[in-house]
Design an enzyme around this catalytic site. Structure first.
Site, PDB file in Angstrom:
ATOM      1  N   GLU A   1      -5.830   3.483   5.764  1.00 62.53           N
ATOM      2  CA  GLU A   1      -5.343   3.427   4.290  1.00 62.53           C
ATOM      3  C   GLU A   1      -5.975   4.607   3.396  1.00 62.53           C
ATOM      4  O   GLU A   1      -5.286   5.002   2.695  1.00 62.53           O
ATOM      5  CB  GLU A   1      -5.725   1.808   3.660  1.00 62.53           C
ATOM      6  CG  GLU A   1      -5.554   1.819   2.451  1.00 62.53           C
ATOM      7  CD  GLU A   1      -6.239   0.653   1.730  1.00 62.53           C
ATOM      8  OE1 GLU A   1      -5.914  -0.579   2.101  1.00 62.53           O
ATOM      9  OE2 GLU A   1      -7.062   0.735   0.931  1.00 62.53           O
TER      10      GLU A   1
ATOM     11  N   ARG B   1       0.871  -1.266   0.004  1.00 60.06           N
ATOM     12  CA  ARG B   1      -0.036   0.011   0.063  1.00 60.06           C
ATOM     13  C   ARG B   1       0.903   1.318   0.110  1.00 60.06           C
ATOM     14  O   ARG B   1       0.567   2.236   0.623  1.00 60.06           O
ATOM     15  CB  ARG B   1      -1.042   0.001   1.326  1.00 60.06           C
ATOM     16  CG  ARG B   1      -1.884  -1.148   1.178  1.00 60.06           C
ATOM     17  CD  ARG B   1      -3.110  -1.139   0.165  1.00 60.06           C
ATOM     18  NE  ARG B   1      -4.192  -2.183   0.263  1.00 60.06           N
ATOM     19  CZ  ARG B   1      -4.160  -3.443  -0.243  1.00 60.06           C
ATOM     20  NH1 ARG B   1      -3.013  -3.852  -0.683  1.00 60.06           N
ATOM     21  NH2 ARG B   1      -5.118  -4.080  -0.013  1.00 60.06           N
TER      22      ARG B   1
ATOM     23  N   SER C   1     -10.914  -1.231   2.741  1.00 61.92           N
ATOM     24  CA  SER C   1     -10.489  -1.477   3.862  1.00 61.92           C
ATOM     25  C   SER C   1      -9.934  -0.191   4.659  1.00 61.92           C
ATOM     26  O   SER C   1      -9.472   0.739   3.858  1.00 61.92           O
ATOM     27  CB  SER C   1      -8.956  -2.272   3.907  1.00 61.92           C
ATOM     28  OG  SER C   1      -9.169  -3.588   3.432  1.00 61.92           O
TER      29      SER C   1
HETATM   30  P1  FAD Z   1      -9.062   8.135  -5.622  1.00 56.06           P
HETATM   31  O1  FAD Z   1      -9.580   7.609  -4.395  1.00 56.06           O
HETATM   32  O2  FAD Z   1      -9.837   9.081  -6.500  1.00 56.06           O
HETATM   33  O3  FAD Z   1      -7.604   8.603  -5.230  1.00 56.06           O
HETATM   34  C1  FAD Z   1      -6.802   7.928  -4.259  1.00 56.06           C
HETATM   35  C2  FAD Z   1      -5.298   8.602  -4.469  1.00 56.06           C
HETATM   36  O4  FAD Z   1      -4.765   8.718  -5.590  1.00 56.06           O
HETATM   37  C3  FAD Z   1      -5.682  10.141  -3.962  1.00 56.06           C
HETATM   38  O5  FAD Z   1      -4.624  10.479  -3.065  1.00 56.06           O
HETATM   39  C4  FAD Z   1      -5.474  10.859  -5.338  1.00 56.06           C
HETATM   40  O6  FAD Z   1      -5.296  12.246  -5.135  1.00 56.06           O
HETATM   41  C5  FAD Z   1      -4.568  10.022  -6.084  1.00 56.06           C
HETATM   42  N1  FAD Z   1      -4.892   9.976  -7.591  1.00 56.06           N
HETATM   43  C6  FAD Z   1      -5.886   9.556  -8.179  1.00 56.06           C
HETATM   44  N2  FAD Z   1      -5.684   9.483  -9.691  1.00 56.06           N
HETATM   45  C7  FAD Z   1      -4.524  10.066  -9.966  1.00 56.06           C
HETATM   46  C8  FAD Z   1      -3.695  10.568 -10.792  1.00 56.06           C
HETATM   47  N3  FAD Z   1      -4.097  10.214 -12.163  1.00 56.06           N
HETATM   48  N4  FAD Z   1      -2.317  10.850 -10.707  1.00 56.06           N
HETATM   49  C9  FAD Z   1      -1.925  11.079  -9.510  1.00 56.06           C
HETATM   50  N5  FAD Z   1      -2.768  10.829  -8.537  1.00 56.06           N
HETATM   51  C10 FAD Z   1      -4.055  10.364  -8.650  1.00 56.06           C
HETATM   52  N6  FAD Z   1      -7.613  -1.230  -2.829  1.00 56.06           N
HETATM   53  C11 FAD Z   1      -6.675  -2.311  -2.689  1.00 56.06           C
HETATM   54  O7  FAD Z   1      -5.488  -1.993  -2.783  1.00 56.06           O
HETATM   55  N7  FAD Z   1      -7.269  -3.573  -2.839  1.00 56.06           N
HETATM   56  C12 FAD Z   1      -8.443  -3.972  -2.664  1.00 56.06           C
HETATM   57  O8  FAD Z   1      -8.776  -5.205  -2.833  1.00 56.06           O
HETATM   58  C13 FAD Z   1      -9.145  -2.658  -2.495  1.00 56.06           C
HETATM   59  N8  FAD Z   1     -10.753  -3.158  -2.501  1.00 56.06           N
HETATM   60  C14 FAD Z   1     -11.477  -2.196  -2.238  1.00 56.06           C
HETATM   61  C15 FAD Z   1     -12.909  -2.151  -2.244  1.00 56.06           C
HETATM   62  C16 FAD Z   1     -13.990  -1.323  -2.144  1.00 56.06           C
HETATM   63  C17 FAD Z   1     -15.243  -1.815  -1.897  1.00 56.06           C
HETATM   64  C18 FAD Z   1     -13.452   0.082  -2.191  1.00 56.06           C
HETATM   65  C19 FAD Z   1     -14.381   1.133  -1.890  1.00 56.06           C
HETATM   66  C20 FAD Z   1     -12.159   0.552  -2.163  1.00 56.06           C
HETATM   67  C21 FAD Z   1     -11.016  -0.781  -2.392  1.00 56.06           C
HETATM   68  N9  FAD Z   1      -9.564  -0.560  -2.628  1.00 56.06           N
HETATM   69  C22 FAD Z   1      -8.720  -1.529  -2.689  1.00 56.06           C
HETATM   70  C23 FAD Z   1      -9.070   1.066  -2.266  1.00 56.06           C
HETATM   71  C24 FAD Z   1      -9.253   1.728  -3.913  1.00 56.06           C
HETATM   72  O9  FAD Z   1     -10.248   0.963  -4.606  1.00 56.06           O
HETATM   73  C25 FAD Z   1      -7.899   1.990  -4.333  1.00 56.06           C
HETATM   74  O10 FAD Z   1      -7.186   2.384  -3.664  1.00 56.06           O
HETATM   75  C26 FAD Z   1      -8.122   2.411  -5.745  1.00 56.06           C
HETATM   76  O11 FAD Z   1      -6.712   2.482  -6.301  1.00 56.06           O
HETATM   77  C27 FAD Z   1      -8.444   3.845  -5.736  1.00 56.06           C
HETATM   78  O12 FAD Z   1      -8.610   4.422  -6.919  1.00 56.06           O
HETATM   79  P2  FAD Z   1      -9.476   5.847  -7.302  1.00 56.06           P
HETATM   80  O13 FAD Z   1      -9.432   6.035  -8.731  1.00 56.06           O
HETATM   81  O14 FAD Z   1     -11.075   5.710  -6.565  1.00 56.06           O
HETATM   82  O15 FAD Z   1      -8.567   6.806  -6.260  1.00 56.06           O
HETATM   83  N1  EPU Z   2     -11.458 -11.099   9.659  1.00 48.39           N
HETATM   84  C1  EPU Z   2     -12.194 -10.914  10.875  1.00 48.39           C
HETATM   85  N2  EPU Z   2     -13.312 -10.221  10.900  1.00 48.39           N
HETATM   86  C2  EPU Z   2     -13.954  -9.724   9.854  1.00 48.39           C
HETATM   87  C3  EPU Z   2     -13.181  -9.951   8.608  1.00 48.39           C
HETATM   88  C4  EPU Z   2     -12.065 -10.550   8.472  1.00 48.39           C
HETATM   89  O1  EPU Z   2     -11.725 -11.365  11.910  1.00 48.39           O
HETATM   90  O2  EPU Z   2     -14.905  -9.145   9.955  1.00 48.39           O
HETATM   91  C5  EPU Z   2     -10.135 -11.925   9.793  1.00 48.39           C
HETATM   92  C6  EPU Z   2     -10.414 -13.246   8.968  1.00 48.39           C
HETATM   93  O3  EPU Z   2      -9.866 -14.176  10.075  1.00 48.39           O
HETATM   94  C7  EPU Z   2      -9.899 -13.463   7.924  1.00 48.39           C
HETATM   95  C8  EPU Z   2      -8.860 -12.224   8.055  1.00 48.39           C
HETATM   96  O4  EPU Z   2      -9.475 -11.213   8.698  1.00 48.39           O
HETATM   97  O5  EPU Z   2      -9.184 -14.467   7.489  1.00 48.39           O
HETATM   98  C9  EPU Z   2      -8.479 -11.315   6.483  1.00 48.39           C
HETATM   99  O6  EPU Z   2      -9.660 -11.049   5.749  1.00 48.39           O
HETATM  100  P1  EPU Z   2      -9.837 -10.861   4.513  1.00 48.39           P
HETATM  101  O7  EPU Z   2      -9.455 -12.029   3.725  1.00 48.39           O
HETATM  102  O8  EPU Z   2     -10.973 -10.231   4.299  1.00 48.39           O
HETATM  103  O9  EPU Z   2      -8.647  -9.756   4.126  1.00 48.39           O
HETATM  104  P2  EPU Z   2      -8.076  -8.441   4.754  1.00 48.39           P
HETATM  105  O10 EPU Z   2      -6.985  -8.663   5.338  1.00 48.39           O
HETATM  106  O11 EPU Z   2      -9.127  -7.720   5.609  1.00 48.39           O
HETATM  107  C10 EPU Z   2      -6.994  -7.512   2.729  1.00 48.39           C
HETATM  108  C11 EPU Z   2      -6.785  -6.045   1.812  1.00 48.39           C
HETATM  109  C12 EPU Z   2      -8.005  -6.032   1.198  1.00 48.39           C
HETATM  110  C13 EPU Z   2      -7.993  -7.260  -0.105  1.00 48.39           C
HETATM  111  C14 EPU Z   2      -8.216  -8.491   0.977  1.00 48.39           C
HETATM  112  C15 EPU Z   2      -8.055  -9.776  -0.185  1.00 48.39           C
HETATM  113  C16 EPU Z   2      -5.500  -4.430   3.290  1.00 48.39           C
HETATM  114  C17 EPU Z   2      -5.800  -3.433   4.310  1.00 48.39           C
HETATM  115  N3  EPU Z   2      -6.963  -5.176   2.923  1.00 48.39           N
HETATM  116  O12 EPU Z   2      -7.939  -7.523   3.443  1.00 48.39           O
HETATM  117  O13 EPU Z   2      -7.995  -4.607   0.371  1.00 48.39           O
HETATM  118  O14 EPU Z   2      -8.962  -6.944  -0.984  1.00 48.39           O
HETATM  119  O15 EPU Z   2      -6.940  -8.632   1.782  1.00 48.39           O
HETATM  120  O16 EPU Z   2      -6.513  -9.942  -0.659  1.00 48.39           O
HETATM  121  O17 EPU Z   2      -4.532  -5.177   3.143  1.00 48.39           O
HETATM  122  C18 EPU Z   2      -8.575  -2.569   0.262  1.00 48.39           C
HETATM  123  O18 EPU Z   2      -7.413  -2.338   0.624  1.00 48.39           O
HETATM  124  O19 EPU Z   2      -9.282  -1.698   0.338  1.00 48.39           O
HETATM  125  C19 EPU Z   2      -8.993  -3.771   0.409  1.00 48.39           C
HETATM  126  C20 EPU Z   2     -10.231  -4.175   0.371  1.00 48.39           C
END
Ligand code: FAD
Ligand code: EPU
Length: 338
Positions: free
Chosen positions: A331, A164, A235
């Protein structure tokens, strides 16, 4: 470049927080970028680069110019014996791009299916899920320095990707506009399917990129709340990385405390487990709270504010710190000044 005044940000952030930006514009092409540079020269106001707004928390109204990156287009730039190189503009939707690569027969990004947001934001925190990070298939990116208009090329090493993390966060957000990203997608993919949940869904099937992507989509939909239904930013905290001694000390008292080795000396733990075990899952205070589905996801149950969401986040940080001595790090980017 058209500039609107006092625009609501509610439909521009997946929390659905109703903050306002003093100025708003959209960047569709090179000409818009030049006008953005001119605007920055003329005014002292800050600029916020906006993608899909899925990793932002607006705690206050924004007093500068929010510039939504809408650059579009993608092309296959090269292919060699090992990989195909695909360049994609920053404003393209990440998930649509992933599905497009799969439909064209290119594998590599399938585990990153259904992550919201744009391609341009993906390198900022080196998006990751289910054992794959953007860095694994990243080749290079192009960025425009908004202080002097220089067009810069970054290779993977220069991006300094971590969990991240990237160079761009450290250098200072909103200084470099990422305009396009080039991926290197392997001719011989190595499937990453031993993550809990994915393996079960693929049992008895010969894996391919489409099947893996479908399985990941299903898994994500079962675990995470859909921001179109209930506002959230995924997250809310990073998973803490502890040194082995710290981790073992907690594990001694809590045998089910999760840990995954990161290096010889570090263990990545689960923020969700820490928060869940402090009793926060399903918590609600007004319209701000913690998802009933996942303890790591803060949610907007309706009309909460960024301040209220941040206040819940602070309560969670305090309680986890008191119980375990671990300070959770948010995050999403929190916009509270200006
Ligand atoms: P924004 O939220 O609009 O911006 C994020 C940052 O990037 C800001 O600082 C912004 O200024 C900057 N930025 C945006 N575009 C540019 C550009 N073109 N040039 C320079 N800077 C820029 N993240 C994960 O890593 N793994 C996951 O599994 C994951 N799951 C998610 C699930 C859900 C339901 C949600 C809502 C979010 C999740 N995220 C996850 C977080 C998010 O989707 C990512 O961080 C994504 O890359 C953000 O993209 P965005 O376009 O919405 O950025
Ligand atoms: N867990 C709990 N309670 C809950 C949910 C999960 O105790 O309510 C525990 C479970 O034991 C589970 C563990 O947490 O096994 C991990 O949960 P999960 O597999 O959902 O993954 P996470 O660590 O919570 C991370 C990333 C996600 C990414 C998933 C899958 C971060 C901060 N988050 O979540 O990224 O999608 O793994 O790889 O690293 C995001 O960054 O926004 C995001 C959604």
């Amino acid at each position: 470049m058209e500039i609107n005044k006092n625009r609501s940000l509610k439909d521009l952030n997946t929390f659905g927080v109703n903050a306002t930006t003093k100025f708003y514009t959209e960047i569709h092409n090179l000409e818009d970028i030049h006008e953005l540079l001119e605007w920055k020269e003329k005014t002292d106001l800050p600029t916020l680069l906006l993608g899909g707004g899925s990793n932002l928390l607006f705690v206050n109204d924004y007093q500068g110019l929010a510039a939504k990156i809408c650059l579009s287009g993608k092309e296959i730039v090269e292919a060699d014996a090992d990989a195909t190189y695909i360049s994609v503009a920053a404003g393209e939707n990440w998930h649509n791009f992933v599905r497009w690569t799969i439909s064209q027969g290119y594998a590599g990004l399938e585990n990153l299916s259904l992550i919201p947001g744009t391609v341009g934001a993906a390198p900022i925190q080196n998006i990751g899920a289910y054992g794959v990070e953007l860095a694994d298939h990243f080749y290079s990116l192009q960025a425009i320095n908004l202080e002097n208009g220089d067009v810069l090329e970054f290779n993977k090493e220069q991006c300094q990707f971590g969990y991240r993390e990237s160079f761009f966060k450290a250098y200072g957000l909103d200084k470099l506009l990422i305009s396009s990203v080039t991926f290197s997608l392997p001719k011989k993919p190595q499937w990453k399917i031993n993550y809990a949940g994915v393996q079960e869904k693929l049992k008895g099937l010969e894996p391919n990129a489409k099947l893996i992507s479908d399985a990941i989509i299903e898994l994500r939909q079962s675990k995470l709340p859909d921001p179109k239904v209930i506002g959230n930013a995924g997250s809310f905290f990073k998973n803490p990385v502890l040194n082995i001694d710290q981790w073992e000390a907690i594990k001694a008292n809590y045998p089910d405390f999760m840990g995954y080795p990161q290096s010889k000396t570090e263990i990545k733990t689960s923020a969700a487990w820490l928060i869940d075990s402090c009793g926060w899952k399903g918590y609600r205070k007004g319209d701000a709270g913690v998802s009933e589905k996942h303890a790591l996801v803060l949610v907007n149950y309706g009309n909460t504010t960024g301040k209220q969401l941040w206040s819940v986040a602070e309560e969670i940080i305090d309680s986890v710190s008191q119980k375990y001595g671990i300070i959770l790090e948010p995050e999403p980017r929190r916009l509270s000044e200006n």
